[in-house]
Design an enzyme around this catalytic site. Structure first.
Site, PDB file in Angstrom:
ATOM      1  N   GLY A 130       4.875   2.858  -7.008  1.00 21.90           N
ATOM      2  CA  GLY A 130       4.322   1.558  -6.652  1.00 21.90           C
ATOM      3  C   GLY A 130       4.361   0.650  -7.875  1.00 21.90           C
ATOM      4  N   SER A 131       3.243   0.626  -8.626  1.00 22.83           N
ATOM      5  CA  SER A 131       3.213  -0.198  -9.846  1.00 22.83           C
ATOM      6  C   SER A 131       4.276   0.257 -10.836  1.00 22.83           C
ATOM      7  CB  SER A 131       1.827  -0.101 -10.499  1.00 22.83           C
ATOM      8  OG  SER A 131       0.838  -0.548  -9.610  1.00 22.83           O
ATOM      9  N   ILE A 156       7.709  -1.957   3.379  1.00 23.24           N
ATOM     10  CA  ILE A 156       8.637  -3.061   3.156  1.00 23.24           C
ATOM     11  C   ILE A 156       8.397  -4.158   4.193  1.00 23.24           C
ATOM     12  CG2 ILE A 156      11.071  -3.714   2.897  1.00 23.24           C
ATOM     13  CD1 ILE A 156       9.787  -1.678   0.759  1.00 23.24           C
ATOM     14  N   THR A 157       7.998  -5.333   3.690  1.00 21.89           N
ATOM     15  CA  THR A 157       7.735  -6.475   4.567  1.00 21.89           C
ATOM     16  C   THR A 157       9.037  -6.916   5.236  1.00 21.89           C
ATOM     17  OG1 THR A 157       5.956  -7.148   3.092  1.00 21.89           O
ATOM     18  CG2 THR A 157       6.759  -8.824   4.622  1.00 21.89           C
ATOM     19  N   GLU A 363       3.759  -7.713  -4.610  1.00 24.35           N
ATOM     20  CA  GLU A 363       4.565  -8.277  -5.716  1.00 24.35           C
ATOM     21  C   GLU A 363       3.911  -7.988  -7.067  1.00 24.35           C
ATOM     22  OE1 GLU A 363       6.736 -11.882  -5.205  1.00 24.35           O
ATOM     23  OE2 GLU A 363       6.596 -11.736  -3.036  1.00 24.35           O
TER      24      GLU A 363
HETATM   25  C1  LIG Z   1       1.222  -5.183   3.183  1.00 27.43           C
HETATM   26  C2  LIG Z   1       2.123  -4.785   2.057  1.00 27.43           C
HETATM   27  C3  LIG Z   1       3.401  -5.344   1.977  1.00 27.43           C
HETATM   28  C4  LIG Z   1       4.271  -4.954   0.954  1.00 27.43           C
HETATM   29  N1  LIG Z   1       5.556  -5.455   0.917  1.00 27.43           N
HETATM   30  C5  LIG Z   1       6.451  -4.930   0.032  1.00 27.43           C
HETATM   31  C6  LIG Z   1       7.835  -5.305   0.081  1.00 27.43           C
HETATM   32  O1  LIG Z   1       8.254  -6.143   0.882  1.00 27.43           O
HETATM   33  N2  LIG Z   1       8.687  -4.714  -0.799  1.00 27.43           N
HETATM   34  C7  LIG Z   1       8.281  -3.784  -1.707  1.00 27.43           C
HETATM   35  O2  LIG Z   1       9.111  -3.270  -2.448  1.00 27.43           O
HETATM   36  N3  LIG Z   1       6.965  -3.436  -1.798  1.00 27.43           N
HETATM   37  C8  LIG Z   1       6.044  -3.971  -0.944  1.00 27.43           C
HETATM   38  N4  LIG Z   1       4.727  -3.603  -1.008  1.00 27.43           N
HETATM   39  C9  LIG Z   1       4.288  -2.672  -2.036  1.00 27.43           C
HETATM   40  C10 LIG Z   1       3.432  -3.321  -3.118  1.00 27.43           C
HETATM   41  O3  LIG Z   1       4.209  -4.109  -3.953  1.00 27.43           O
HETATM   42  C11 LIG Z   1       2.697  -2.177  -3.846  1.00 27.43           C
HETATM   43  O4  LIG Z   1       1.691  -1.728  -2.951  1.00 27.43           O
HETATM   44  C12 LIG Z   1       2.090  -2.587  -5.167  1.00 27.43           C
HETATM   45  O5  LIG Z   1       3.096  -2.882  -6.111  1.00 27.43           O
HETATM   46  C13 LIG Z   1       1.159  -1.525  -5.754  1.00 27.43           C
HETATM   47  O6  LIG Z   1       1.687  -0.255  -5.673  1.00 27.43           O
HETATM   48  P1  LIG Z   1       0.776   0.913  -5.029  1.00 27.43           P
HETATM   49  O7  LIG Z   1       0.240   0.373  -3.756  1.00 27.43           O
HETATM   50  O8  LIG Z   1       1.589   2.147  -4.984  1.00 27.43           O
HETATM   51  O9  LIG Z   1      -0.451   1.084  -6.003  1.00 27.43           O
HETATM   52  P2  LIG Z   1      -0.517   1.992  -7.318  1.00 27.43           P
HETATM   53  O10 LIG Z   1       0.611   1.644  -8.235  1.00 27.43           O
HETATM   54  O11 LIG Z   1      -0.695   3.414  -6.929  1.00 27.43           O
HETATM   55  O12 LIG Z   1      -1.851   1.451  -7.984  1.00 27.43           O
HETATM   56  C14 LIG Z   1      -3.141   1.891  -7.581  1.00 27.43           C
HETATM   57  C15 LIG Z   1      -4.161   1.180  -8.470  1.00 27.43           C
HETATM   58  O13 LIG Z   1      -3.924   1.484  -9.860  1.00 27.43           O
HETATM   59  C16 LIG Z   1      -3.708   0.300 -10.601  1.00 27.43           C
HETATM   60  N5  LIG Z   1      -2.694   0.520 -11.634  1.00 27.43           N
HETATM   61  C17 LIG Z   1      -1.510   1.179 -11.508  1.00 27.43           C
HETATM   62  N6  LIG Z   1      -0.847   1.158 -12.670  1.00 27.43           N
HETATM   63  C18 LIG Z   1      -1.620   0.476 -13.554  1.00 27.43           C
HETATM   64  C19 LIG Z   1      -1.481   0.110 -14.926  1.00 27.43           C
HETATM   65  N7  LIG Z   1      -0.384   0.420 -15.645  1.00 27.43           N
HETATM   66  N8  LIG Z   1      -2.475  -0.612 -15.494  1.00 27.43           N
HETATM   67  C20 LIG Z   1      -3.580  -0.959 -14.788  1.00 27.43           C
HETATM   68  N9  LIG Z   1      -3.773  -0.628 -13.488  1.00 27.43           N
HETATM   69  C21 LIG Z   1      -2.796   0.061 -12.885  1.00 27.43           C
HETATM   70  C22 LIG Z   1      -3.216  -0.733  -9.566  1.00 27.43           C
HETATM   71  O14 LIG Z   1      -3.437  -2.053 -10.000  1.00 27.43           O
HETATM   72  C23 LIG Z   1      -4.039  -0.363  -8.358  1.00 27.43           C
HETATM   73  O15 LIG Z   1      -5.320  -0.930  -8.460  1.00 27.43           O
HETATM   74  C24 LIG Z   1       3.827  -4.020  -0.025  1.00 27.43           C
HETATM   75  C25 LIG Z   1       2.529  -3.502   0.042  1.00 27.43           C
HETATM   76  C26 LIG Z   1       1.688  -3.869   1.058  1.00 27.43           C
HETATM   77  C27 LIG Z   1       0.310  -3.260   1.106  1.00 27.43           C
END
Ligand SMILES: Cc1cc2nc3c(=O)[nH]c(=O)nc-3n(C[C@H](O)[C@H](O)[C@H](O)COP(=O)(O)OP(=O)(O)OC[C@H]3O[C@@H](n4cnc5c(N)ncnc54)[C@H](O)[C@@H]3O)c2cc1C
Length: 383
Positions: A130-131, A156-157, A363
């Site tokens: 994710g992040s 993926i939206t 994003e």
């Molecule tokens: C409705 C929806 C639509 C989406 N659409 C798309 C899309 O079109 N395309 C696409 O590719 N993705 C999409 N996403 C994915 C979205 O970009 C990710 O959910 C987001 O980047 C966070 O990743 P994660 O949910 O795995 O959270 P995680 O990365 O698991 O994070 C969990 C928590 O830990 C924190 N965290 C993680 N790493 C760090 C760090 N280094 N420092 C501080 N805090 C940290 C985060 O801020 C969060 O609070 C979508 C998500 C949702 C929910």
């Protein structure tokens, strides 16, 4: 408020307002409740040329800047964030083609996206990435004139609804971020399928699905840029697109503010409108000030990007971070102004609060935006 808009910019705002009034407001509660993808409205947005805004003129677009995209996104978000997310996510899907595509790719894919005939989507996130997007495990292995993609993209939206996908896959997993490449993948090719539509807290009418790749053969001509340029393509795309997430946040916050002001004028308690209580007045004043500050930052970021400035990551991240935090605060406060009615589905503010939350997450979460801003400050200094 006067934002010194040109005639063309004013027209973009007016067209969006008309779509909101006539096409979105009458149906948004039903779309939200049933989670129905708003195809009719998206077709109308296409007919109104709004997908053309950011696409260069030679590929069927209008060649405007990010600022105009933000104006349109903000207005659509005032109506419904699901619709605006669908609109913005198509842009997120085709910006990589604009920033990294060659002339042939642009000629082949951009015109039908600019006209709104087709939607795009952006496939980066995976269940375990994710992040930390550089840790993706979806693989693309070269086989003659093709790359064979295996892996799963999550959340993926526009997934399933879009025809054209920008997909990020590891071509050399040993190189981490530098081993990621970007591909244009078309719906319908063998080995490319979709998972179920997610059931979400907010933006319930937008489609969020898995993309599942099983020995999916993608022609090598569909690679964007060179092998290993995928991660930089994604980051450059986010630099351009994040102010539009800020604009989504401003739009939904503005809508909540309007609901709160209107309600406070008509709701009477203790024999007087609740707008006569200073506690309510001060909440409204703070909400309006925050929305205005967020809008100013989003517009400023968009204009700086449109000026051609190269170092835009900090400002772009700031606009998304600030506006989305404000949207969450303002939509929550709107519920408070409406009291118990604000908690009920009879009024739209509870939906606005549920919708606003996503702008702090997608994003790049707001923690990640703070990381980007802090790293840039430390690298370049505070000026
Ligand atoms: C409705 C929806 C639509 C989406 N659409 C798309 C899309 O079109 N395309 C696409 O590719 N993705 C999409 N996403 C994915 C979205 O970009 C990710 O959910 C987001 O980047 C966070 O990743 P994660 O949910 O795995 O959270 P995680 O990365 O698991 O994070 C969990 C928590 O830990 C924190 N965290 C993680 N790493 C760090 C760090 N280094 N420092 C501080 N805090 C940290 C985060 O801020 C969060 O609070 C979508 C998500 C949702 C929910």
């Amino acid at each position: 408020m006067h934002y010194f808009l040109s005639e063309e910019q004013r027209m973009i705002v007016d067209i969006c307002r008309q779509i909101v009034e006539e096409r979105i407001l009458p149906v948004r509660a039903g779309l939200d409740e049933k989670g129905i993808f708003p195809w009719d409205i998206i077709r109308e947005i296409g007919k109104s040329d709004l997908f053309r805004l950011f696409v260069p003129e030679e590929y069927g677009g209008m060649g405007t800047g990010i600022f105009e995209v933000c104006l349109a996104t903000e207005e659509l978000s005032r109506g419904d964030l699901s619709v605006a997310t669908t609109y913005a996510a198509s842009g997120l899907g085709f910006i990589p083609i604009i920033v990294m595509g060659n002339d042939q790719q642009k000629k082949r894919f951009l015109p039908s996206l600019a006209s709104g005939e087709k939607l795009a989507a952006f496939g980066l996130t995976e269940p375990e990435a994710g992040s930390d997007a550089s840790s993706i495990i979806t693989k693309a292995v070269r086989d003659g004139d093709y790359y064979i993609i295996n892996g799963t993209k999550q959340w993926i939206t526009n997934g399933g609804e879009a025809e054209i996908y920008t997909v990020f896959a590891a071509t050399d997993p040993s190189k981490g971020a530098r081993g990621v490449s970007a591909f244009i993948v078309e719906k319908g090719i063998p080995g490319f399928e979709f998972g179920k539509k997610e059931d979400k807290l907010g933006i319930r009418a937008s489609a969020t699905r898995e993309l599942i790749f099983t020995d999916c053969r993608v022609p090598k001509e569909n690679m964007l840029g060179l092998e290993g340029m995928g991660f930089i393509t994604a980051m450059r795309t986010f630099d351009q697109s994040r102010p539009a997430v800020g604009a989504q946040a401003v739009g939904v916050a503005q809508a909540a503010l309007e609901e709160a002001v209107n309600y406070s004028r008509v709701r009477k308690q203790f024999g007087v409108p609740i707008s006569s209580f200073q506690a309510i007045q001060h909440m409204l004043a703070d909400m309006a000030t925050k929305v205005e500050a967020a809008r100013a930052l989003v517009y400023h970021a968009a204009k700086v990007i449109d000026s051609g400035e190269k170092n835009i990551a900090r400002l772009s991240a700031m606009s998304k971070l600030f506006a989305s935090d404000i949207a969450m605060e303002v939509t929550l406060d709107a519920i408070q102004v409406l009291g118990g009615y604000g908690y009920m589905k009879d009024y739209p503010v509870e939906k606005m609060m549920r919708d606003a939350k996503i702008t702090q997450i997608y994003e790049g979460t707001n923690q990640i935006q703070r990381n980007i801003i802090a790293l840039d400050l430390i690298k370049r200094g505070a000026l």
